[in-house]
Write a protein that holds these residues in place. Sequence first.
Motif, PDB file in Angstrom:
ATOM      1  N   THR A  88       0.810  -1.095  -0.115  1.00 29.19           N
ATOM      2  CA  THR A  88      -0.064  -0.023  -0.035  1.00 29.19           C
ATOM      3  C   THR A  88       0.780   1.271  -0.153  1.00 29.19           C
ATOM      4  O   THR A  88       0.148   2.260  -0.441  1.00 29.19           O
ATOM      5  CB  THR A  88      -0.889  -0.038   1.137  1.00 29.19           C
ATOM      6  N   ALA A  89       2.213   1.248   0.501  1.00 31.56           N
ATOM      7  CA  ALA A  89       3.031   2.133   0.378  1.00 31.56           C
ATOM      8  C   ALA A  89       3.767   2.312  -0.687  1.00 31.56           C
ATOM      9  O   ALA A  89       4.447   1.479  -1.367  1.00 31.56           O
ATOM     10  CB  ALA A  89       3.809   2.469   1.645  1.00 31.56           C
ATOM     11  N   PRO A  90       4.066   3.664  -1.434  1.00 32.29           N
ATOM     12  CA  PRO A  90       4.759   3.721  -2.697  1.00 32.29           C
ATOM     13  C   PRO A  90       6.178   3.573  -2.233  1.00 32.29           C
ATOM     14  O   PRO A  90       6.755   3.508  -1.083  1.00 32.29           O
ATOM     15  CB  PRO A  90       4.327   5.152  -3.180  1.00 32.29           C
ATOM     16  N   TYR A  91       6.899   3.240  -3.269  1.00 32.82           N
ATOM     17  CA  TYR A  91       8.320   3.131  -3.325  1.00 32.82           C
ATOM     18  C   TYR A  91       8.957   4.317  -3.365  1.00 32.82           C
ATOM     19  O   TYR A  91       8.780   5.155  -4.125  1.00 32.82           O
ATOM     20  CB  TYR A  91       9.022   2.334  -4.198  1.00 32.82           C
ATOM     21  N   LEU A  92       9.827   4.604  -2.528  1.00 30.66           N
ATOM     22  CA  LEU A  92      10.558   6.226  -2.454  1.00 30.66           C
ATOM     23  C   LEU A  92      12.163   6.011  -1.974  1.00 30.66           C
ATOM     24  O   LEU A  92      12.243   5.216  -0.834  1.00 30.66           O
ATOM     25  CB  LEU A  92       9.881   7.082  -1.632  1.00 30.66           C
ATOM     26  N   SER A  93      13.026   6.091  -2.757  1.00 27.84           N
ATOM     27  CA  SER A  93      14.146   5.895  -2.587  1.00 27.84           C
ATOM     28  C   SER A  93      14.729   6.419  -1.038  1.00 27.84           C
ATOM     29  O   SER A  93      14.496   7.507  -0.674  1.00 27.84           O
ATOM     30  CB  SER A  93      15.369   6.519  -3.526  1.00 27.84           C
ATOM     31  N   GLY A  94      15.343   5.536  -0.342  1.00 28.91           N
ATOM     32  CA  GLY A  94      15.710   5.747   1.209  1.00 28.91           C
ATOM     33  C   GLY A  94      14.565   5.371   2.072  1.00 28.91           C
ATOM     34  O   GLY A  94      14.803   5.453   3.382  1.00 28.91           O
ATOM     35  N   PHE A  95      13.234   5.072   1.813  1.00 33.20           N
ATOM     36  CA  PHE A  95      12.337   4.629   2.528  1.00 33.20           C
ATOM     37  C   PHE A  95      11.592   3.292   2.218  1.00 33.20           C
ATOM     38  O   PHE A  95      10.428   2.947   2.296  1.00 33.20           O
ATOM     39  CB  PHE A  95      11.140   5.630   2.333  1.00 33.20           C
ATOM     40  N   LEU A  96      12.388   2.455   1.623  1.00 35.02           N
ATOM     41  CA  LEU A  96      11.983   1.017   1.287  1.00 35.02           C
ATOM     42  C   LEU A  96      11.323   0.397   2.449  1.00 35.02           C
ATOM     43  O   LEU A  96      10.231  -0.514   2.380  1.00 35.02           O
ATOM     44  CB  LEU A  96      13.139   0.223   0.664  1.00 35.02           C
ATOM     45  N   ALA A  97      11.717   0.661   3.648  1.00 34.44           N
ATOM     46  CA  ALA A  97      11.255  -0.057   4.739  1.00 34.44           C
ATOM     47  C   ALA A  97       9.753   0.070   4.921  1.00 34.44           C
ATOM     48  O   ALA A  97       9.151  -0.774   5.361  1.00 34.44           O
ATOM     49  CB  ALA A  97      12.089   0.257   5.970  1.00 34.44           C
TER      50      ALA A  97
END
Length: 306
Positions: A88-97
């Motif tokens: 449900t969360a989008p991928y954003l570099s640095g926030f993969l977790a």
Amino acid sequence: MAQEAVGPPPEETLSLWKREQALLKARVVDQDTEAWQRDPAFAGLQRVGGVDVSFVKGDSVRACASLVVLSYPELEVLYEDSRLVHLTAPYLSGFLAFREVPFLVDAVRRLREKEPSLVPQVLLVDGNGVLHPRGFGVACHLGVLTDLPCVGVAKKLLQVDGLEKDALHRDQTRLLRAGDSFPLTGRSGAVLGRALRSHDRSSKPLYVSVGHKMSLEAAVRLTRSCCRFRVPEPVRQADIRSRDHIRRTLGGPQPPAPGQERRARRPKARPKGGPEDPSGEGRTPEPHSPGPRTHPEAPDPGAQER
């Protein structure tokens, strides 16, 4: 029908993620916390876990989150939990977790409830730990939330704090023999991890970094000792079994239930690292090959953090 992930998070979500990372980062322990970690032969270590998230072919929303537990030092699979999940969360570099870790935390919780005697003493994670733009990668995040020792094992160098795959890095890599490693020292002077040649059949290094509750020296030794091929066996088995679960669940005439936890049996699919892939590098299938892969329009979400 392929499904697309939602767009970038709003600014308020991004701010919340940054604050949560900072709060959790303060809880990271980068030293050995267990007696077995300080033993040269890891005496007392009996169970090593590995985690992986594999995407359904042509789909950047559906994926399979897999947790496996292997015996140590035999490296035989004792337990597997593979489940289809909707990201449900989008991928954003640095926030993969924030995209993947909740499903892995759930898998650890299920294991603790159903088979507490098989809870791993350490988790190997396909991703980075302190080798991260804010010093808090997916291996740190998972380690803090599960309170388990974690090691980040990435196949690509995350170029942060001045780290680059430059001529010096390539020269150092060429000089590595199986079991050798060299420090990844950032521009700040901090050692963020080590580049490890894990197997004599692969010249490509792994990038090992501290996740939680384990020193870098012990993390590198453990990673090396778990490698039958390039990729450490716990991570490799989690990858094999997550992809096999996708094939069996979505590709067969009578797919099993979407979630399975069981005493693991060997998958029908031939493991990567067989006769045609002696390095065991677990390559993603080419665009026209069968089997799951990441969505062609969203190239390998999280690849730079792995």
